[in-house]
Scaffold this motif. Structure first.
Motif, PDB file in Angstrom:
ATOM      1  N   HIS A 274       0.828  -1.211   0.000  1.00  0.00           N
ATOM      2  CA  HIS A 274       0.000   0.000   0.000  1.00  0.00           C
ATOM      3  C   HIS A 274       0.860   1.256   0.000  1.00  0.00           C
ATOM      4  N   LYS A 278       0.850   4.139  -2.966  1.00  0.00           N
ATOM      5  CA  LYS A 278       0.688   5.583  -2.787  1.00  0.00           C
ATOM      6  C   LYS A 278       1.883   6.339  -3.355  1.00  0.00           C
ATOM      7  N   PRO A 284      -6.271   6.744  -4.361  1.00  0.00           N
ATOM      8  CA  PRO A 284      -6.502   6.383  -2.955  1.00  0.00           C
ATOM      9  C   PRO A 284      -7.637   5.364  -2.806  1.00  0.00           C
TER      10      PRO A 284
END
Length: 301
Positions: A274, A278, A284
């Motif tokens: 994750h 990002k 998102p």
């Protein structure tokens, strides 16, 4: 007097017809009992194929090796099962022995694999659905699709036991998967909320083609699993270095996972991917906990 092939299973009746005495048959230096009523020579290699042949000798014509036995014989990855499974067409055809499971199916399709009739295709997939956990069932389905070169939808029949779980698993089966660990990593990520990655996408370069296990090409993020051979095989290690250098030169981020990342450190692995997502500019999204039950975390807790 008939001849007896000691390297293949035979019944007591066949042994006696070949002149083997009951006393000799019971001598472990000469013969080995596979099931009650079925033996093989003591020097024979007793593998799953041999045990499946022995089990089928106990059943009438039309019986097939099935469930995890049929899967293993067809090189479909399934959890190790110490028992031999056979499916028959009539209740009266079932045989009960320690280490042998006889199943009943009114219509059984079989094909011969190395001399052993085995269930296959949709029939085999629904048989596996009766006992395997969801992750293991998807792993088996991914392998079946690759081996048989069929669409995942072909794995599910119209009726039969295990149909509900088979349908759920088949919806998660994908073409192009090359290993069980690829399946495990993919399921872990999509159940954690990640958009579904592309599988073994072909990326061409000057020397050939690279295929990352899983990737999101729009943000140039790839996730790969490395087994022990990536560390112990020097040629593989050198190839991996050159490969990663190429990906980095093209602006890709590659995360490499090992066994403990998938089996023992799932929360940390999800967080790691994750963070990379990002950093690569991925849209998102909120992480989910749907992976916990099928990956056994809830059972441990």
């Amino acid at each position: 007097m008939v001849s007896l092939d000691r390297t293949r299973p035979f019944t007591v009746r066949q042994a006696l017809a070949a002149g083997v005495t009951p006393a000799s048959l019971k001598n472990p230096r000469h013969y080995r009992r596979l099931f009650r009523g079925v033996y093989v020579g003591a020097e024979a290699n007793v593998d799953l194929q041999t045990r499946a042949r022995a089990a089928l000798l106990l059943h009438p014509s039309g019986a097939v090796a099935s469930h995890t036995t049929a899967a293993a014989l067809q090189r479909i990855p399934v959890p190790i099962d110490a028992d031999v499974h056979v499916t028959v067409l009539k209740e009266s055809h079932r045989r009960r022995r320690p280490g042998l499971h006889s199943h009943l199916r009114t219509q059984a399709r079989g094909r011969v694999v190395d001399g052993v009739p085995c269930s296959w295709g949709a029939q085999l997939f629904t048989e596996l659905a009766q006992n395997l956990q969801l992750v293991d069932l998807v792993i088996a389905g991914d392998a079946m699709v690759r081996i048989e070169r069929v669409a995942p939808s072909v794995l599910v029949p119209a009726t039969g036991p295990g149909l509900g779980r088979a349908r759920r698993a088949a919806a998660l089966v994908r073409s192009g998967v090359e290993s069980p660990m690829e399946t495990r990593v993919r399921l872990l990520l999509i159940w954690a909320g990640f958009p579904e990655p592309m599988i073994n996408l072909a990326l061409r370069h000057s020397a050939g083609t690279y295929r990352p296990d899983l990737c999101w090409p729009d943000i140039r993020l790839a996730v790969e699993y490395d087994g022990q051979h990536h560390r112990t095989d020097l040629d593989q290690w050198e190839s991996d270095i050159r490969r990663r250098e190429w990906f980095q030169s093209q602006g890709w981020t590659i995360l490499t996972l090992i066994s403990r990342d998938v089996f023992r450190q799932q929360p940390e692995t999800i967080h790691r991917v994750h963070e990379a997502w990002k950093a690569c500019g991925g849209a998102p999204f909120a992480l989910q906990a749907h992976w916990q039950v099928p990956f056994g975390l809830a059972a441990v807790a």
